[in-house]
Design a protein around this motif. Structure first.
Motif, PDB file in Angstrom:
ATOM      1  N   GLY A  26       0.835  -1.205   0.000  1.00 55.67           N
ATOM      2  CA  GLY A  26       0.000   0.000   0.000  1.00 55.67           C
ATOM      3  C   GLY A  26       0.870   1.254   0.000  1.00 55.67           C
ATOM      4  O   GLY A  26       0.590   2.218  -0.730  1.00 55.67           O
ATOM      5  N   ALA A  59       2.286   1.790  -3.382  1.00 57.05           N
ATOM      6  CA  ALA A  59       1.270   2.311  -4.308  1.00 57.05           C
ATOM      7  C   ALA A  59       1.077   3.814  -4.105  1.00 57.05           C
ATOM      8  O   ALA A  59       0.982   4.581  -5.066  1.00 57.05           O
ATOM      9  N   TRP A  60       1.047   4.246  -2.844  1.00 62.29           N
ATOM     10  CA  TRP A  60       0.888   5.678  -2.551  1.00 62.29           C
ATOM     11  C   TRP A  60       2.095   6.458  -3.068  1.00 62.29           C
ATOM     12  O   TRP A  60       1.962   7.489  -3.730  1.00 62.29           O
ATOM     13  N   ALA A  76      -3.633   3.117  -3.120  1.00 59.26           N
ATOM     14  CA  ALA A  76      -3.182   2.161  -2.101  1.00 59.26           C
ATOM     15  C   ALA A  76      -4.321   1.223  -1.704  1.00 59.26           C
ATOM     16  O   ALA A  76      -4.128   0.003  -1.621  1.00 59.26           O
TER      17      ALA A  76
END
Lengths: 212, 95
Positions: A142, A145-146, A187
């Motif tokens: 996550g 992804a952010w 995310a």
């Protein structure tokens, strides 16, 4: 976050086209040495999924929207090399068939939204073999992804700034602010899709195979 | 493996079902450049066959958007599988 033609100066888009073309060239060589047959159908379906998901903009408030990049998810599932090649196909289809993202700036868009995220996803995938915690792995992916979305926004800002359209100081802050929110969507979707697809198990299996 | 592919097909179908609910607000970059008044004229005049995921000349409609999604999914799928098969063949012939 697709940059249209006319936003980047020739020196900037040509440089990014060069970087992306070289990356894709090296990746083709690497992938053609060790592509696992079972990945071919996965590459097709992941490409289809990320293409379609990029069409579904979600609202982030203030009359603004964002959409999934999918590059971290792609690399978590497929590994970095095949992920970069599939993301390349997605951006080429978007630019040629739909005019989403310019043609001259294709390399910039591929680098900002594809290659960087694939490398981050690859790092998260590498963590899977070492972490015995599902929660920590989800957090790592996550976070990747952010970071992919925020890094993409920063790169886009720098490229537009270097092109002389606006001072970097003016464009960077609003770009980071809005993409910090869009990144949360990235995310959440990435971790949810990973759980649904049991990506951690696949990434761990891939690491075990590599060690053997 | 078969299970994974089935799940991915399900995800594609889920995304298609969400398509009519997609936000039509400008995205982050569009918003920022519009507010700052950035952007030059495009140096290339390229008319995409399905401009901005709509039919050429037609306005945006859920049907045009679905058609665009299906066209894009089909082309991406074919190109990715084609690329994968080609690279795999290359591997086999090289080694």
């Amino acid at each position: 976050m697709h940059i249209p033609d006319g936003y980047l100066s020739p020196a900037v888009w040509a440089t990014l086209d060069g970087i992306s073309a070289a990356t894709v060239g090296i990746t083709v060589k690497k992938v053609s040495r060790d592509l696992d047959s079972s990945k071919v159908s996965l590459m097709g379906l992941m490409g289809a999924f990320v293409f379609a998901a990029q069409m579904v903009n979600f609202p982030v408030g203030g009359g603004t929207s964002g959409h999934l990049l999918g590059s971290v998810l792609m690399a978590s599932l497929l590994g970095v090399g095949p992920a970069i090649l599939v993301m390349t196909v997605v951006f080429v289809v978007q630019a040629l068939l739909f005019g989403d993202g310019g043609l001259l700036v294709l390399g910039a868009n591929l680098f900002n939204m594809g290659i960087v995220g694939c490398l981050l996803g690859g790092a998260a995938r590498g963590v899977a073999g070492r972490l015995n915690s599902e929660i920590l792995y989800s957090l790592a992916t996550g976070a990747a992804a952010w970071i992919a979305v925020v890094a993409g926004a920063a790169l886009t800002s720098v490229e537009i700034g270097l092109s002389g359209h606006a001072p970097l100081a003016v464009i960077l802050a609003p770009m980071l602010a809005v993409h910090a929110v869009i990144g949360v969507g990235e995310a959440l979707i990435t971790v949810a899709a990973m759980k649904f697809l049991s990506v951690r198990g696949i990434a761990r299996a891939a690491q075990v195979l590599r060690k053997v | 493996m078969k299970n994974l592919l089935e799940k991915l097909v399900l995800l594609v179908l889920l995304v298609l079902a969400l398509l009519p609910f997609a936000s039509s607000h400008p995205d982050g970059l569009e918003r920022v450049v519009h507010r700052l008044g950035i952007g030059g004229a495009s140096p290339v005049s390229y008319a995409a066959p399905l401009p901005d995921y709509n039919l050429p000349g037609g306005g945006s409609s859920p049907a045009a958007s679905l058609l665009s999604a299906l066209a894009g999914i089909a082309l991406t799928l074919v190109l990715c599988v084609g690329m994968g098969l080609y690279l795999r063949t290359k591997r086999n012939s090289d080694g």
